[in-house]
Scaffold this motif. Structure first.
Motif, PDB file in Angstrom:
ATOM      1  N   THR A 177       0.812  -1.215   0.000  1.00  0.00           N
ATOM      2  CA  THR A 177       0.000   0.000   0.000  1.00  0.00           C
ATOM      3  C   THR A 177       0.851   1.274   0.000  1.00  0.00           C
ATOM      4  O   THR A 177       1.902   1.325   0.621  1.00  0.00           O
ATOM      5  CB  THR A 177      -0.920  -0.018   1.246  1.00  0.00           C
ATOM      6  OG1 THR A 177      -1.667  -1.224   1.212  1.00  0.00           O
ATOM      7  CG2 THR A 177      -1.859   1.157   1.280  1.00  0.00           C
ATOM      8  N   SER A 183      -6.651  -0.144  -3.021  1.00  0.00           N
ATOM      9  CA  SER A 183      -7.173  -1.321  -3.696  1.00  0.00           C
ATOM     10  C   SER A 183      -6.634  -1.434  -5.119  1.00  0.00           C
ATOM     11  O   SER A 183      -6.875  -2.429  -5.786  1.00  0.00           O
ATOM     12  CB  SER A 183      -8.700  -1.231  -3.755  1.00  0.00           C
ATOM     13  OG  SER A 183      -9.216  -0.969  -2.485  1.00  0.00           O
ATOM     14  N   TRP A 209       0.980   2.158   5.885  1.00  0.00           N
ATOM     15  CA  TRP A 209       0.258   1.117   6.622  1.00  0.00           C
ATOM     16  C   TRP A 209       0.898  -0.260   6.513  1.00  0.00           C
ATOM     17  O   TRP A 209       0.200  -1.272   6.281  1.00  0.00           O
ATOM     18  CB  TRP A 209      -1.189   0.994   6.135  1.00  0.00           C
ATOM     19  CG  TRP A 209      -2.023   2.202   6.394  1.00  0.00           C
ATOM     20  CD1 TRP A 209      -1.918   3.064   7.427  1.00  0.00           C
ATOM     21  CD2 TRP A 209      -3.128   2.671   5.603  1.00  0.00           C
ATOM     22  NE1 TRP A 209      -2.869   4.047   7.342  1.00  0.00           N
ATOM     23  CE2 TRP A 209      -3.631   3.821   6.228  1.00  0.00           C
ATOM     24  CE3 TRP A 209      -3.735   2.228   4.443  1.00  0.00           C
ATOM     25  CZ2 TRP A 209      -4.705   4.529   5.725  1.00  0.00           C
ATOM     26  CZ3 TRP A 209      -4.810   2.931   3.935  1.00  0.00           C
ATOM     27  CH2 TRP A 209      -5.293   4.068   4.577  1.00  0.00           C
ATOM     28  N   THR A 433     -10.905  -5.314   0.602  1.00  0.00           N
ATOM     29  CA  THR A 433     -12.141  -4.829   1.233  1.00  0.00           C
ATOM     30  C   THR A 433     -13.323  -5.705   0.786  1.00  0.00           C
ATOM     31  O   THR A 433     -13.209  -6.447  -0.199  1.00  0.00           O
ATOM     32  CB  THR A 433     -12.423  -3.374   0.784  1.00  0.00           C
ATOM     33  OG1 THR A 433     -12.577  -3.389  -0.644  1.00  0.00           O
ATOM     34  CG2 THR A 433     -11.296  -2.432   1.166  1.00  0.00           C
ATOM     35  N   GLU A 435     -15.825  -4.807  -0.824  1.00  0.00           N
ATOM     36  CA  GLU A 435     -16.182  -4.459  -2.210  1.00  0.00           C
ATOM     37  C   GLU A 435     -15.214  -5.099  -3.204  1.00  0.00           C
ATOM     38  O   GLU A 435     -15.627  -5.578  -4.265  1.00  0.00           O
ATOM     39  CB  GLU A 435     -16.176  -2.932  -2.386  1.00  0.00           C
ATOM     40  CG  GLU A 435     -17.241  -2.179  -1.590  1.00  0.00           C
ATOM     41  CD  GLU A 435     -16.915  -2.045  -0.104  1.00  0.00           C
ATOM     42  OE1 GLU A 435     -15.756  -2.311   0.293  1.00  0.00           O
ATOM     43  OE2 GLU A 435     -17.814  -1.694   0.672  1.00  0.00           O
TER      44      GLU A 435
HETATM   45  C1  LIG Z   1      -4.559  -1.517  10.164  1.00  0.00           C
HETATM   46  C2  LIG Z   1      -4.137  -1.676   8.744  1.00  0.00           C
HETATM   47  C3  LIG Z   1      -3.182  -2.613   8.415  1.00  0.00           C
HETATM   48  C4  LIG Z   1      -2.734  -2.735   7.094  1.00  0.00           C
HETATM   49  N1  LIG Z   1      -1.700  -3.571   6.801  1.00  0.00           N
HETATM   50  C5  LIG Z   1      -1.163  -3.540   5.552  1.00  0.00           C
HETATM   51  C6  LIG Z   1       0.044  -4.245   5.258  1.00  0.00           C
HETATM   52  O1  LIG Z   1       0.604  -4.924   6.112  1.00  0.00           O
HETATM   53  N2  LIG Z   1       0.568  -4.122   4.013  1.00  0.00           N
HETATM   54  C7  LIG Z   1      -0.024  -3.381   3.042  1.00  0.00           C
HETATM   55  O2  LIG Z   1       0.501  -3.319   1.934  1.00  0.00           O
HETATM   56  N3  LIG Z   1      -1.195  -2.728   3.282  1.00  0.00           N
HETATM   57  C8  LIG Z   1      -1.752  -2.768   4.505  1.00  0.00           C
HETATM   58  N4  LIG Z   1      -2.903  -2.074   4.774  1.00  0.00           N
HETATM   59  C9  LIG Z   1      -3.609  -1.408   3.699  1.00  0.00           C
HETATM   60  C10 LIG Z   1      -4.918  -2.086   3.342  1.00  0.00           C
HETATM   61  O3  LIG Z   1      -4.647  -3.277   2.664  1.00  0.00           O
HETATM   62  C11 LIG Z   1      -5.754  -1.078   2.555  1.00  0.00           C
HETATM   63  O4  LIG Z   1      -6.304  -0.188   3.509  1.00  0.00           O
HETATM   64  C12 LIG Z   1      -6.828  -1.718   1.734  1.00  0.00           C
HETATM   65  O5  LIG Z   1      -6.269  -2.436   0.675  1.00  0.00           O
HETATM   66  C13 LIG Z   1      -7.794  -0.698   1.152  1.00  0.00           C
HETATM   67  O6  LIG Z   1      -7.102   0.347   0.559  1.00  0.00           O
HETATM   68  P1  LIG Z   1      -7.465   1.857   0.962  1.00  0.00           P
HETATM   69  O7  LIG Z   1      -7.578   1.918   2.427  1.00  0.00           O
HETATM   70  O8  LIG Z   1      -6.533   2.764   0.299  1.00  0.00           O
HETATM   71  O9  LIG Z   1      -8.919   2.044   0.395  1.00  0.00           O
HETATM   72  P2  LIG Z   1      -9.318   2.495  -1.074  1.00  0.00           P
HETATM   73  O10 LIG Z   1      -8.729   1.583  -2.074  1.00  0.00           O
HETATM   74  O11 LIG Z   1      -9.093   3.948  -1.216  1.00  0.00           O
HETATM   75  O12 LIG Z   1     -10.872   2.203  -0.998  1.00  0.00           O
HETATM   76  C14 LIG Z   1     -11.780   3.044  -0.258  1.00  0.00           C
HETATM   77  C15 LIG Z   1     -13.177   2.462  -0.427  1.00  0.00           C
HETATM   78  O13 LIG Z   1     -13.499   2.401  -1.815  1.00  0.00           O
HETATM   79  C16 LIG Z   1     -13.799   1.071  -2.193  1.00  0.00           C
HETATM   80  N5  LIG Z   1     -13.294   0.818  -3.538  1.00  0.00           N
HETATM   81  C17 LIG Z   1     -12.027   0.931  -3.990  1.00  0.00           C
HETATM   82  N6  LIG Z   1     -11.948   0.563  -5.276  1.00  0.00           N
HETATM   83  C18 LIG Z   1     -13.195   0.197  -5.637  1.00  0.00           C
HETATM   84  C19 LIG Z   1     -13.758  -0.293  -6.846  1.00  0.00           C
HETATM   85  N7  LIG Z   1     -13.033  -0.503  -7.932  1.00  0.00           N
HETATM   86  N8  LIG Z   1     -15.056  -0.569  -6.862  1.00  0.00           N
HETATM   87  C20 LIG Z   1     -15.823  -0.395  -5.755  1.00  0.00           C
HETATM   88  N9  LIG Z   1     -15.350   0.057  -4.596  1.00  0.00           N
HETATM   89  C21 LIG Z   1     -14.048   0.355  -4.538  1.00  0.00           C
HETATM   90  C22 LIG Z   1     -13.139   0.190  -1.161  1.00  0.00           C
HETATM   91  O14 LIG Z   1     -13.766  -1.055  -1.055  1.00  0.00           O
HETATM   92  C23 LIG Z   1     -13.304   1.026   0.090  1.00  0.00           C
HETATM   93  O15 LIG Z   1     -14.560   0.812   0.620  1.00  0.00           O
HETATM   94  C24 LIG Z   1      -3.345  -1.937   6.088  1.00  0.00           C
HETATM   95  C25 LIG Z   1      -4.341  -1.034   6.428  1.00  0.00           C
HETATM   96  C26 LIG Z   1      -4.726  -0.864   7.727  1.00  0.00           C
HETATM   97  C27 LIG Z   1      -5.759   0.171   8.065  1.00  0.00           C
END
Ligand SMILES: Cc1cc2nc3c(=O)[nH]c(=O)nc-3n(C[C@H](O)[C@H](O)[C@H](O)COP(=O)(O)OP(=O)(O)OC[C@H]3O[C@@H](n4cnc5c(N)ncnc54)[C@H](O)[C@@H]3O)c2cc1C
Length: 630
Positions: A177, A183, A209, A433, A435
């Motif tokens: 990330t 995502s 993260w 997620t 979704e």
């Molecule tokens: C506590 C914690 C631990 C983590 N650990 C790691 C780790 O060890 N390594 C690592 O690499 N990452 C890690 N992450 C990152 C985590 O994998 C991401 O938070 C997750 O993949 C979602 O990305 P984002 O938060 O940027 O959400 P976004 O991708 O910005 O998504 C936001 C919202 O939009 C929705 N969305 C996004 N794209 C679409 C689409 N195409 N269609 C419909 N809906 C969509 C999502 O489902 C979500 O509801 C961690 C995060 C947290 C909070």
């Protein structure tokens, strides 16, 4: 810019994201999958029955280890203190190392415990039932951190170098990330450039993260590497690198603070000209995203196991409290509103375990494609456990909202329900997620149809492709489609299931209805079906419920064979199936009868400020924090 303009502007990026995601897919289905068949309307009971219970030998190994692990946790780990301080004490980390917990999945030849997937998941469930933070430390290390991809894709030299370190207690992390990459990995900004002699790579970028990242001895870091030309088209490359702690240029920028799992060491890591030798590439140049997806197929099973562990804890608290707390002359668990919650918890927990451990058994046995089963287990269990914890909070009333320490201070039992709730929510976000799981499962479920017929339905496809698709479809669909209408549910089957036979028949019939509904939607929307995410989500939820029903029934029958006097599994499988059938009917109904299009229009208007008038009368939060006098 309006939402419509933004959408147009984004379409190129969207295409690029889809191309990258497609490029990382495993394209072949060479091994069987119960769920993949289910989406095609084939109910392959041979793939799901008899339910693969853990073998007595493997169970004995697990029981012995779980006994030691449980005793260690009870004696050494105070989960409320961990939550309060936001730190996992070093003596706990060392104690876990002594038990071999950082090498649970490392083969014995390299000094690890070499636990089966089932025993590993049992261990994570045990820890998660007690302390969410500790469970995430362990799972970030083993499910997505270095050991799992190393096991699957590492060279002998890499295995020899790193496995023994983990077996001794080294901790690892996985860094994908970035601020702009959640995502959607196609937007990755972190880059790795090769040296002119090809011996080293230089990584630059920011990772966000990264769980365990601040303490990890070794990390897998995903970075964009120079694009390649494939069939005259530029193809983005993402490569996985093993990066060791102490490599010059790694900067730990900040530690992140979260709502729950408060003791995880998760932060922002900056890579400033970090040089890694080319032998630290995992699997191969450009294989990073595929590696991440394949790693996650198995890695994802940790989360449902952890969710099921939490659900068991919730059930245990709910049934005690349900008996103990008397209001309006009755224990609250006897009021119907309380009873349904406790019953649903038990039924759902049984189903969570049934699907998770079925899929884990397939990992141990090999020879099956589990990508759909694992994704469904993750989706189902993380949502189900969140619902369970929410219901538990409701059952506990005000006490659910009060912190465990505060409850104990005034002489009451300090069930940590509010901590459980804070810890549980993240499971619906990390490792895909809800979704994204819907989209991933839908893509895989539609794969066969896409190969056969998508070009036929795509107005932009060239005529040659259309003709090929027509020929293939003409051979396949007439017979297949007719078959989905056959009333085979009326034929006597599933005799060995007794009272659960009707649920197995329901799964069989509805799998055919699911397959033809999917097909109808594909014909109706063509390639635009991809955009009808809510229709796809409902179909995915139907498949997930059917999978949960089938594994619950087969597991109950198998458990009953072992202990014919114990009717509990049958009762819970029956109850779960009855509840799931109601949901399945609602999802089918929702495919045709919904407000999806209106919702999208309303959301676009809301985002363009069309309903701003509704927001009057609040102190608006612009995210910049308190700006007044302190
Ligand atoms: C506590 C914690 C631990 C983590 N650990 C790691 C780790 O060890 N390594 C690592 O690499 N990452 C890690 N992450 C990152 C985590 O994998 C991401 O938070 C997750 O993949 C979602 O990305 P984002 O938060 O940027 O959400 P976004 O991708 O910005 O998504 C936001 C919202 O939009 C929705 N969305 C996004 N794209 C679409 C689409 N195409 N269609 C419909 N809906 C969509 C999502 O489902 C979500 O509801 C961690 C995060 C947290 C909070």
């Amino acid at each position: 810019m309006s939402v419509t303009d933004t959408a147009k502007h984004l379409s190129e990026k969207e295409k690029e994201s889809l191309d990258v995601a497609e490029g990382a897919r495993e394209t072949e289905w060479t091994k069987p999958s119960f769920v993949a068949e289910l989406f095609m309307g084939h109910f392959r009971s041979d793939l799901i029955a008899p339910y693969p219970l853990q073998s007595p030998e493997d169970k004995a190994i697990g029981d012995e280890f779980m006994g030691r692990l449980e005793a260690f946790l009870r004696d050494n780990l105070d989960p409320d203190e961990v939550d309060r301080t936001g730190d996992l004490p070093q003596r706990v980390i060392d104690g876990l190392a002594k038990l071999g917990c950082w090498g649970m999945k490392i083969p014995k030849d390299y000094g690890g415990l070499g636990l089966s997937q089932i025993n590993y998941n049992r261990a994570v469930a045990l820890v998660a039932s007690y302390c969410g933070s500790t469970a995430v430390w362990l799972s970030a290390h083993q499910s997505i951190g270095v050991p799992q991809p190393l096991k699957l894709f590492g060279s002998d030299a890499q295995k020899k170098k790193y496995f023994p370190m983990f077996a001794k207690g080294a901790v690892s992390a996985f860094a994908l990330t970035e601020p702009e990459v959640g995502s959607d990995p196609a937007q990755m900004v972190t880059k790795a450039e090769p040296s002119s002699d090809g011996k080293t790579w230089t990584i630059n970028g920011n990772k966000l993260w990264c769980t365990n990242g601040l303490v990890a001895d070794v990390m897998v870091v995903m970075a964009g590497t120079p694009s390649k030309m494939v069939n005259g088209k530029e193809k983005k490359q993402i490569t996985a690198f093993i990066v060791e702690k102490g490599t010059p240029g790694i900067e730990y920028v900040s530690r992140c603070d979260f709502m729950g799992i408060r003791a995880i060491q998760n932060g922002v890591i900056r890579f400033n000209n970090v040089k890694v030798p080319s032998e630290n590439i995992l699997w191969g140049e450009g294989q990073g995203l595929k590696l991440a997806l394949i790693t996650l197929n198995t890695g994802r099973l940790t989360l449902p196991a952890a969710s099921a562990g939490m659900s068991k804890q919730a059930l245990q608290i709910a049934r005690n409290w349900g008996k103990e707390r008397v209001q309006w002359g009755q224990p609250i668990g006897k009021h119907e509103a309380g009873a349904v919650k406790i019953a649903a918890m038990a039924a759902s927990t049984f189903a969570q375990e049934a699907m998770t451990y079925y899929t884990s058994a397939l990992v141990d046995k090999g020879g099956a494609d589990i990508r759909l089963e694992a994704a469904m287990s993750k989706l189902f269990c993380s949502v189900a456990s969140w619902k369970i914890v929410d219901d538990l909070m409701q059952l506990r009333g005000g006490r659910g909202y009060e912190k465990a320490d505060s409850l104990r201070k005034r002489g009451e039992k300090g069930y940590a329900v509010e901590r459980m709730m804070r810890d549980a929510r993240i499971n619906r976000i990390i490792e895909g997620t809800d979704e994204i799981q819907h989209l991933f499962i839908a893509r895989e479920a539609l794969d066969k149809h896409m190969r056969l017929a998508m070009d036929l339905l795509n107005p932009k496809a060239p005529m040659t492709k259309k003709m090929t698709a027509l020929a293939k479809s003409a051979l396949f669909y007439p017979f297949w489609y007719l078959r989905t209408w056959l009333p085979t549910g009326l034929w006597p089957r599933f005799a060995g299931y007794g009272s659960l036979g009707k649920h197995m028949r329901f799964v069989e019939c509805r799998s055919r209805k699911l397959a033809r509904t999917l097909f109808h939607q594909m014909v109706k929307f063509g390639p635009k079906l991809e955009r009808r995410q809510n229709i796809l989500a409902r179909l995915v939820e139907i498949g997930t419920e059917l999978f949960a029903m089938a594994t619950s029934c087969t597991k109950a029958v198998e458990l009953e064979k072992q202990n014919p006097q114990e009717k509990g599994p049958r009762e819970l499988a029956d109850l779960f199936c009855r509840q799931a059938r109601i949901r399945v009917r609602q999802y089918f109904h929702g495919v045709c009868c919904n407000t999806d299009v209106r919702d999208s229009k309303a959301a676009a208007k809301a985002m363009d400020g069309g309903y701003e008038w509704l927001e009057k009368g609040i102190v608006a939060d612009d995210g910049s924090g308190f700006k007044g006098k302190k």
